[in-house]
Structures are given as C-alpha cells and as structure tokens.
Write an enzyme that holds these catalytic residues in place. Structure first.
Site, PDB file in Angstrom:
ATOM      1  N   LYS A   1       0.819  -1.217   0.000  1.00 54.26           N
ATOM      2  CA  LYS A   1       0.000   0.000   0.000  1.00 54.26           C
ATOM      3  C   LYS A   1       0.849   1.262   0.000  1.00 54.26           C
ATOM      4  O   LYS A   1       0.444   2.284  -0.561  1.00 54.26           O
ATOM      5  CB  LYS A   1      -0.977  -0.002   1.184  1.00 54.26           C
ATOM      6  CG  LYS A   1      -2.071  -1.056   1.010  1.00 54.26           C
ATOM      7  CD  LYS A   1      -3.305  -0.780   1.839  1.00 54.26           C
ATOM      8  CE  LYS A   1      -4.432  -1.712   1.410  1.00 54.26           C
ATOM      9  NZ  LYS A   1      -5.630  -1.632   2.205  1.00 54.26           N
TER      10      LYS A   1
ATOM     11  N   LYS B   1      -4.934  -8.764  -6.368  1.00 55.05           N
ATOM     12  CA  LYS B   1      -6.181  -9.037  -5.637  1.00 55.05           C
ATOM     13  C   LYS B   1      -7.295  -8.082  -6.093  1.00 55.05           C
ATOM     14  O   LYS B   1      -7.026  -6.911  -6.377  1.00 55.05           O
ATOM     15  CB  LYS B   1      -5.842  -8.828  -4.161  1.00 55.05           C
ATOM     16  CG  LYS B   1      -6.968  -8.743  -3.199  1.00 55.05           C
ATOM     17  CD  LYS B   1      -6.407  -8.651  -1.785  1.00 55.05           C
ATOM     18  CE  LYS B   1      -6.566  -7.263  -1.189  1.00 55.05           C
ATOM     19  NZ  LYS B   1      -7.825  -7.003  -0.538  1.00 55.05           N
TER      20      LYS B   1
ATOM     21  N   LYS C   1     -11.470  -2.819  -3.600  1.00 61.41           N
ATOM     22  CA  LYS C   1     -12.384  -1.668  -3.712  1.00 61.41           C
ATOM     23  C   LYS C   1     -11.678  -0.473  -4.307  1.00 61.41           C
ATOM     24  O   LYS C   1     -12.273   0.337  -4.996  1.00 61.41           O
ATOM     25  CB  LYS C   1     -12.816  -1.174  -2.330  1.00 61.41           C
ATOM     26  CG  LYS C   1     -13.570  -2.057  -1.477  1.00 61.41           C
ATOM     27  CD  LYS C   1     -13.900  -1.261  -0.200  1.00 61.41           C
ATOM     28  CE  LYS C   1     -13.894  -2.150   1.001  1.00 61.41           C
ATOM     29  NZ  LYS C   1     -12.582  -2.261   1.638  1.00 61.41           N
TER      30      LYS C   1
HETATM   31  N1  AQP Z   1     -10.050 -10.023  -3.292  1.00 58.67           N
HETATM   32  C1  AQP Z   1     -10.404 -10.553  -2.137  1.00 58.67           C
HETATM   33  N2  AQP Z   1     -10.567 -11.883  -2.008  1.00 58.67           N
HETATM   34  C2  AQP Z   1     -10.949 -12.436  -0.800  1.00 58.67           C
HETATM   35  N3  AQP Z   1     -11.178 -11.692   0.297  1.00 58.67           N
HETATM   36  C3  AQP Z   1     -11.032 -10.363   0.199  1.00 58.67           C
HETATM   37  N4  AQP Z   1     -11.175  -9.358   1.086  1.00 58.67           N
HETATM   38  C4  AQP Z   1     -10.918  -8.169   0.479  1.00 58.67           C
HETATM   39  N5  AQP Z   1     -10.587  -8.372  -0.796  1.00 58.67           N
HETATM   40  C5  AQP Z   1     -10.642  -9.718  -1.003  1.00 58.67           C
HETATM   41  C6  AQP Z   1     -11.567  -9.554   2.467  1.00 58.67           C
HETATM   42  O1  AQP Z   1     -12.544  -8.584   2.782  1.00 58.67           O
HETATM   43  C7  AQP Z   1     -12.393  -8.205   4.156  1.00 58.67           C
HETATM   44  C8  AQP Z   1     -12.412  -6.718   4.276  1.00 58.67           C
HETATM   45  O2  AQP Z   1     -11.294  -6.145   3.659  1.00 58.67           O
HETATM   46  P1  AQP Z   1     -10.942  -4.623   3.960  1.00 58.67           P
HETATM   47  O3  AQP Z   1     -11.989  -3.757   3.444  1.00 58.67           O
HETATM   48  O4  AQP Z   1     -10.620  -4.443   5.381  1.00 58.67           O
HETATM   49  O5  AQP Z   1      -9.610  -4.350   3.250  1.00 58.67           O
HETATM   50  P2  AQP Z   1      -8.904  -5.054   2.101  1.00 58.67           P
HETATM   51  O6  AQP Z   1      -8.602  -6.467   2.404  1.00 58.67           O
HETATM   52  O7  AQP Z   1      -7.725  -4.199   1.799  1.00 58.67           O
HETATM   53  O8  AQP Z   1     -10.042  -4.984   0.972  1.00 58.67           O
HETATM   54  P3  AQP Z   1     -10.036  -4.158  -0.322  1.00 58.67           P
HETATM   55  O9  AQP Z   1     -11.350  -4.332  -0.989  1.00 58.67           O
HETATM   56  O10 AQP Z   1      -8.818  -4.482  -1.103  1.00 58.67           O
HETATM   57  O11 AQP Z   1      -9.982  -2.671   0.220  1.00 58.67           O
HETATM   58  P4  AQP Z   1      -8.949  -1.523  -0.143  1.00 58.67           P
HETATM   59  O12 AQP Z   1      -9.014  -1.410  -1.643  1.00 58.67           O
HETATM   60  O13 AQP Z   1      -9.459  -0.330   0.551  1.00 58.67           O
HETATM   61  O14 AQP Z   1      -7.612  -1.968   0.332  1.00 58.67           O
HETATM   62  C9  AQP Z   1     -11.106  -8.834   4.661  1.00 58.67           C
HETATM   63  O15 AQP Z   1     -11.440  -9.988   5.408  1.00 58.67           O
HETATM   64  C10 AQP Z   1     -10.404  -9.238   3.407  1.00 58.67           C
HETATM   65  O16 AQP Z   1      -9.580 -10.363   3.590  1.00 58.67           O
END
Ligand code: AQP
Length: 332
Positions: free
Chosen positions: A111, A194, A197
């Site tokens: 990040k 991955k 969002k």
């Molecule tokens: N691609 C993914 N596959 C499986 N699990 C996922 N999670 C997120 N993306 C995937 C799971 O969703 C939960 C919440 O995640 P988060 O919002 O705390 O942050 P993150 O993992 O960083 O998710 P994003 O969507 O990628 O958000 P941003 O873009 O803001 O960083 C967690 O349990 C995560 O494992």
C-alpha cells in the site's frame, strides 16, 4: 460460545472479494459464534479519504453486511471510530509490538508503494490497531481473506507479548478463519492482483451493487488467455485469469474448483463466461437490491450502527480498563 470479530474498511464500493472472502463467511458463522462486525473507519483513514464519501461508504458497508445475510438482531454491527477503546488499546499495543515485526508486513509495502517516507504513520501501525480491534473483545476467531492472515498472526504475537511482558494470561491468541474456496479473489483485469475496492479500474471488480448489465459486461471484458478451459486442475497452473474465473464460479455456486473444471473441460471462454454471468447475476442480484434499499433508508442503517456501538462498548470497555490496570495506569 466463542466470539468472532472481523471488519471491512469504508474505503470504496464493496466488491465481490469482500462478499465471498468475508461477508458471506460471516453470515454462515453467525449461528455458531457470538459475532462482532465492524466498519473500520479508523483503518480507512490510513490512506487519504474524502470525508463525505467515507461517511456514505460507512453506511454502504453496513448495508452490504446486512444485505449479505448478517442479522443485526443477533450480531453486533458498528463503526470503529465510535468505540474509543479500539484506539486506546492500540496505543498500548504500539508499546508492545516491535518495529521488526511491523517491518515484515507485506500489506504496508504494497500500500505504501515506492514512497514509504510519504506514507502515513497510521498505515505502518495499521496491524497494531487491527490487533486492538480483535483483542478489545477477547475474540478468539477472525474470519478473513487470505490477504489478512499475516496481520492475524501478528495479533497473536502481540497478545502473547502483552501476556508475557506483564506476567498475565489475559488476552487469548486469536485464530484466522479462512474460507478455502474464496480466500483470494483476483482482479478481472490482472490475475496476479487481488480484487480491491480501491483499484482505479471499475472493470477490475464486480461491485456488490452492480446490476445485471454491469455484471455481464465486466465478465465479458474480463481478461482471459487464448486456450480452451483445461481438462484437469493441473491445467490451471500458469493461467491466473482462468483460475480466478473458475474460482469465482466455484465460490458463487458453493462447489469445488475441481468440479467446475470437470464441467467446463475443453470449453471456450465464451460459453463459460455466459454461465458465470448468469450465476453471478442470480446470486448477487437480490443482495444488491437489498443493499440499494437500505442505502435509500439511512435512518434504518444508522439505527443498527447506534445500537451496535452501545453493545460493542459494553463488551470492550471493561476489557480495555482491565488492560490499562495491568499496564499500571492510575485511575484516580
Ligand atoms: N479479493 C479478495 N478476495 C478475498 N477476500 C477479500 N477481502 C478483500 N478483498 C478480497 C476480504 O474482505 C475483508 C475486508 O477487507 P478490507 O476492506 O478491510 O480491506 P482489504 O482487504 O484491503 O479490501 P479491499 O477491498 O482491497 O480494500 P482496499 O481497496 O481499501 O484496500 C477482509 O477480510 C479481506 O480479507
């Protein structure tokens, strides 16, 4: 009953990975565990956020959790910033965790990118706050996607270090609970990244609120390779985009990857993508509709969050007060 804690950041539109890797899992666990689910706004501000957009995203995440099957009558759903014990315990844990432990965290490296000196300090200590989120409730199990496994392991290290520094057996060592088939949903544009969002490309992800046309269009445009689908699991090796689409199919239909490979063996991506679109629309459609209904009823969502804050505080406050006593803070 064992207690689980998990969270999602209000950092953009909820995407399929959040649903399959987290929310659906939460909904399935609610019968067997005492559940605490948090919209982690303190985590979201470790990267710059537009305040108004984040406020709206906080409601959207709560709506997504409810629409995804988590029952607000039996589970606690709240937003993190409203329970000050998270930040209070995180500070104590900042004085338990070691620099060397945080230096190993791969999410910070991803990040922060190349500009590490320009990253917020909060992004670096993010996993310490995550440990506080979990341990403020003495949660024993943490349902997360594969990407969060390293952070949960750090929470265990912090719990153990706190207990041994102060000679107590106070915090439990939490266990990650990872759903095998949907542990890591990848971007539709790049099978090595991955699904996220915050990915700038809308075509990289399926949002939980996408309608049938958007879902079908995104699946049609998903990156693939020129070969037909393989006859066996081994044939997916070195084909990350094909593996990802098959994983999504398996997760959405609650089947194994192997059985999906067998069904589509030798078929072209055209046929497969048609079947995947149909499946995604029928599974996600009703959830997206309910989310949109809730987002049009912010008072309903706010009432759930308000009630959740009260219940969460009632659990966290005595635990964090006791941790403060153990550390030696005077309560005059
Ligand atoms: N691609 C993914 N596959 C499986 N699990 C996922 N999670 C997120 N993306 C995937 C799971 O969703 C939960 C919440 O995640 P988060 O919002 O705390 O942050 P993150 O993992 O960083 O998710 P994003 O969507 O990628 O958000 P941003 O873009 O803001 O960083 C967690 O349990 C995560 O494992």
């Amino acid at each position: 009953m064992k207690r689980i804690f998990s969270g999602i950041q209000p950092s953009g539109n909820l995407q399929l990975g959040n649903y399959l890797g987290a929310i659906r899992n939460w909904a399935r666990m609610q019968k067997d565990y005492e559940c605490i689910f948090c919209v982690v706004d303190l985590h979201a501000i470790t990267l710059p956020q537009d305040p108004e957009v984040m406020r709206q995203a906080t409601r959207e995440v709560a709506a997504g959790v409810i629409a995804g099957g988590v029952d607000p009558a039996s589970c606690i759903i709240f937003n993190q910033s409203q329970v000050p014990e998270h930040a209070e315990l995180a500070w104590i844990f900042n004085c338990v965790a070691r620099m060397g432990w945080l230096n190993r965290m791969t999410q910070f490296k991803e990040k922060a990118g190349k500009d590490r000196d320009g990253a917020f300090v909060g992004l670096y200590t993010y996993p310490v706050l995550q440990a506080a989120d979990i341990l403020a409730y003495k949660a024993t199990d943490v349902p997360v996607g594969e990407d969060q496994k390293q952070h949960i392991e750090l929470s265990r290290d912090i719990a153990q270090a706190f207990n041994s520094m102060f000679g107590v057996d106070f915090f439990p060592l939490p266990e990650p609970r990872i759903q095998a088939e949907a542990a890591r949903i990848m971007s539709l544009r790049d099978g090595s990244k991955k699904m996220s969002k915050s990915d700038p490309s809308e075509y990289s992800r399926i949002n939980m609120t996408d309608g049938p046309d958007e879902i079908a269009q995104k699946i049609r445009r998903a990156k693939t390779d020129p070969h037909p689908l393989p006859e066996s699991l081994e044939g997916l090796e070195g084909r990350p985009e094909a593996a990802n689409l098959i994983t999504i199919f398996a997760a959405l239909s609650d089947r194994t990857v192997e059985s999906v490979v067998t069904e589509f063996a030798g078929k072209g991506f055209g046929d497969f993508k048609g079947a995947l679109s149909e499946l995604a629309v029928s599974t996600l459609g009703p959830i997206g509709d309910e989310m949109k209904r809730l987002m049009a009823a912010p008072d309903e969502v706010d009432a759930v969050l308000r009630n959740g804050v009260e219940k969460a505080r009632a659990i966290a406050q005595p635990i964090v007060r006791e941790a403060q006593d153990i550390v030696g803070f005077l309560r005059p």
